[in-house]
Design a protein around this motif. Structure first.
Motif, short mmCIF file in Angstrom:
data_model
loop_
_atom_site.label_atom_id
_atom_site.label_comp_id
_atom_site.label_asym_id
_atom_site.label_seq_id
_atom_site.Cartn_x
_atom_site.Cartn_y
_atom_site.Cartn_z
N ALA A 180 0.83 -1.20 0.00
CA ALA A 180 0.00 0.00 0.00
C ALA A 180 0.86 1.25 0.00
O ALA A 180 2.09 1.19 0.14
N HIS A 181 0.19 2.39 -0.15
CA HIS A 181 0.87 3.68 -0.06
C HIS A 181 0.90 4.16 1.39
O HIS A 181 0.25 3.57 2.27
N GLU A 182 1.61 5.26 1.62
CA GLU A 182 1.87 5.70 2.99
C GLU A 182 0.63 6.21 3.72
O GLU A 182 0.64 6.33 4.95
N ASP A 183 -0.45 6.50 3.02
CA ASP A 183 -1.65 7.03 3.68
C ASP A 183 -2.73 5.96 3.85
O ASP A 183 -3.90 6.27 4.05
N PHE A 184 -2.33 4.69 3.81
CA PHE A 184 -3.30 3.59 3.92
C PHE A 184 -4.04 3.62 5.26
O PHE A 184 -5.27 3.55 5.31
N LEU A 185 -3.30 3.70 6.36
CA LEU A 185 -3.93 3.68 7.69
C LEU A 185 -4.87 4.87 7.86
O LEU A 185 -5.97 4.73 8.40
N GLN A 186 -4.45 6.03 7.40
CA GLN A 186 -5.26 7.24 7.55
C GLN A 186 -6.55 7.14 6.72
O GLN A 186 -7.62 7.54 7.18
N THR A 187 -6.43 6.60 5.52
CA THR A 187 -7.60 6.49 4.64
C THR A 187 -8.67 5.60 5.26
O THR A 187 -9.87 5.91 5.19
N ARG A 190 5.73 4.16 14.41
CA ARG A 190 5.35 5.23 13.49
C ARG A 190 4.78 4.68 12.21
O ARG A 190 4.90 3.49 11.90
N ASP A 191 4.15 5.57 11.44
CA ASP A 191 3.58 5.21 10.14
C ASP A 191 4.65 5.35 9.07
O ASP A 191 5.74 5.88 9.30
N PHE A 192 4.33 4.90 7.85
CA PHE A 192 5.23 5.09 6.72
C PHE A 192 5.40 6.59 6.42
O PHE A 192 4.50 7.40 6.67
N SER A 193 6.53 6.94 5.86
CA SER A 193 6.78 8.31 5.44
C SER A 193 7.47 8.29 4.08
O SER A 193 8.47 7.56 3.90
N ILE A 241 8.32 -1.11 11.80
CA ILE A 241 8.43 0.26 12.30
C ILE A 241 7.16 0.70 13.04
O ILE A 241 7.16 1.72 13.73
N GLY A 242 6.06 -0.06 12.90
CA GLY A 242 4.82 0.33 13.56
C GLY A 242 3.87 -0.85 13.72
O GLY A 242 3.90 -1.80 12.93
N VAL A 243 3.04 -0.77 14.76
CA VAL A 243 2.02 -1.79 15.03
C VAL A 243 0.66 -1.10 15.02
O VAL A 243 0.48 -0.08 15.70
N PHE A 244 -0.28 -1.63 14.25
CA PHE A 244 -1.61 -1.03 14.18
C PHE A 244 -2.66 -1.98 14.74
O PHE A 244 -2.43 -3.19 14.85
N LYS A 245 -3.78 -1.41 15.11
CA LYS A 245 -4.86 -2.20 15.71
C LYS A 245 -5.40 -3.23 14.73
O LYS A 245 -5.41 -3.00 13.51
N ASN A 246 -5.86 -4.35 15.26
CA ASN A 246 -6.48 -5.36 14.42
C ASN A 246 -7.74 -4.82 13.76
O ASN A 246 -8.49 -4.07 14.37
N TYR A 247 -7.94 -5.18 12.53
CA TYR A 247 -9.22 -4.92 11.87
C TYR A 247 -9.55 -6.13 11.00
O TYR A 247 -8.68 -6.87 10.59
N ASN A 248 -10.83 -6.33 10.76
CA ASN A 248 -11.28 -7.52 10.02
C ASN A 248 -11.11 -7.29 8.52
O ASN A 248 -11.91 -6.61 7.89
N PHE A 249 -10.05 -7.85 7.95
CA PHE A 249 -9.89 -7.77 6.49
C PHE A 249 -10.52 -8.98 5.81
O PHE A 249 -10.54 -9.08 4.58
N TYR A 250 -11.04 -9.93 6.59
CA TYR A 250 -11.95 -10.96 6.12
C TYR A 250 -13.27 -10.77 6.87
O TYR A 250 -13.43 -9.85 7.65
N SER A 251 -14.23 -11.64 6.62
CA SER A 251 -15.51 -11.55 7.32
C SER A 251 -15.36 -12.04 8.76
O SER A 251 -14.35 -12.65 9.12
N LEU A 252 -16.40 -11.80 9.56
CA LEU A 252 -16.37 -12.22 10.97
C LEU A 252 -16.50 -13.73 11.13
O LEU A 252 -16.48 -14.24 12.24
N HIS A 253 -16.64 -14.45 10.02
CA HIS A 253 -16.65 -15.91 10.09
C HIS A 253 -15.24 -16.46 10.38
O HIS A 253 -15.09 -17.61 10.76
#
Length: 285
Positions: free
Chosen positions: A12-19, A28-31, A73-85
């Motif tokens: 991804a690009h550097e603004d993925f988390l923000q988007t 830290r995030d990508f720069s 360089i950074g750790v982000f919160k879990n999010y469901n990139f698949y379904s909740l199954h």
């Protein structure tokens, strides 16, 4: 620790988390101002940190070797990139280098944009024109993230609608059945009601007598149906990775609601039977 692990991977690009409004919890995030981020840096989610036996702090600067030696360089919160199954899985995000984007075509299949809710149709037209300016030979295909999420649970949505429809039908049929049962009980005990009134029974006691018989049958029906319902719901919940428990109060509340619907359904007919002239009741054959 040196061991092979299977991780999901996003370039991804550097603004993925923000988007996508994904919270960065450590590091830290990508720069785009740090050239080493394009070749030597990755972001990971908390599920990966947990699977590797680290914590968010100690994971920073840990090395992942799958192409070159890349460090976290950074750790982000879990999010469901698949379904909740499915369970939350480890995820690695690598940074796309715009100068060498051709070599990463295999991993850059989508452009994600956050747009305002106002005038969406004109926004789509604008994006289509811009797309044709940059990639005239590639068709402009788009979709909305909320629609894709809805598609993940289309089966559950259809099932929910069916449950609502059949619940309404069942309630109507049950109310008709209870009303018919009340008529039959009142007719069968017409003389008894008349005799009770002659000897001084109040309408409230007669109503209680009629309702008691109905409530007994309703309670028997609930006792028979609750284990069956619990089994079906428990098996359905097992289809999801993240589950809730079937608490007893759900069935208790359902039982109370069923009893209230039953009493409301038969209250008028019961009152008519209880307030009937006892002389007419004693003449009844």
């Amino acid at each position: 620790q040196d061991e092979w692990q299977l991780f999901s991977f996003i370039r991804a690009h550097e603004d993925f988390l923000q988007t996508f409004d994904i919270e960065l919890v450590e590091g830290r995030d990508f720069s785009n101002k740090i050239s080493s981020d394009y070749t030597k840096s990755v972001l990971v989610n908390e599920a990966l940190v947990h699977k590797m036996g680290w914590n968010n702090v100690t994971a920073i600067n840990k090395k992942l070797t799958f192409k070159d030696d890349e460090r976290i360089i950074g750790v982000f919160k879990n999010y469901n990139f698949y379904s909740l199954h499915k369970n939350m899985e480890p995820l690695v995000i690598d940074l796309v280098d715009p100068a060498n984007v051709d070599q990463h075509n295999w991993a850059t299949n989508y452009v994600a944009l956050k747009i305002g809710a106002q005038d969406v149709s004109n926004t789509i037209v604008f994006l289509r024109n811009k797309w044709h300016d940059f990639a005239p030979d590639t068709p402009f295909n788009y979709s909305f993230l909320d629609q894709k999420l809805d598609n993940l649970y289309k089966k559950e949505s259809s099932l929910s609608q069916l449950i609502v429809i059949f619940t309404v039908i069942s309630l109507v049929l049950a109310c008709i059945g209870v009303f018919s049962l009340c008529l039959k009980l009142a007719k069968h005990r017409t003389k008894e009601i008349g005799i009770r009134k002659v000897i001084g029974a109040k309408n409230s006691s007669i109503l209680s007598m009629l309702h008691k018989d109905l409530i007994i049958w309703v309670l028997i029906a609930m006792l028979l149906s609750f284990p069956f319902t619990y089994g079906i719901m428990n098996n359905w919940i097992k289809n999801f990775a993240y589950q809730t428990t079937m608490n007893w109060w759900i069935f208790a509340l359902t039982g109370i609601m069923v009893l209230m619907i039953t009493l409301l359904t038969v209250s008028w007919q019961s009152w008519r039977a209880a307030s009937r002239n006892p002389v007419e009741a004693l003449r009844y054959e």
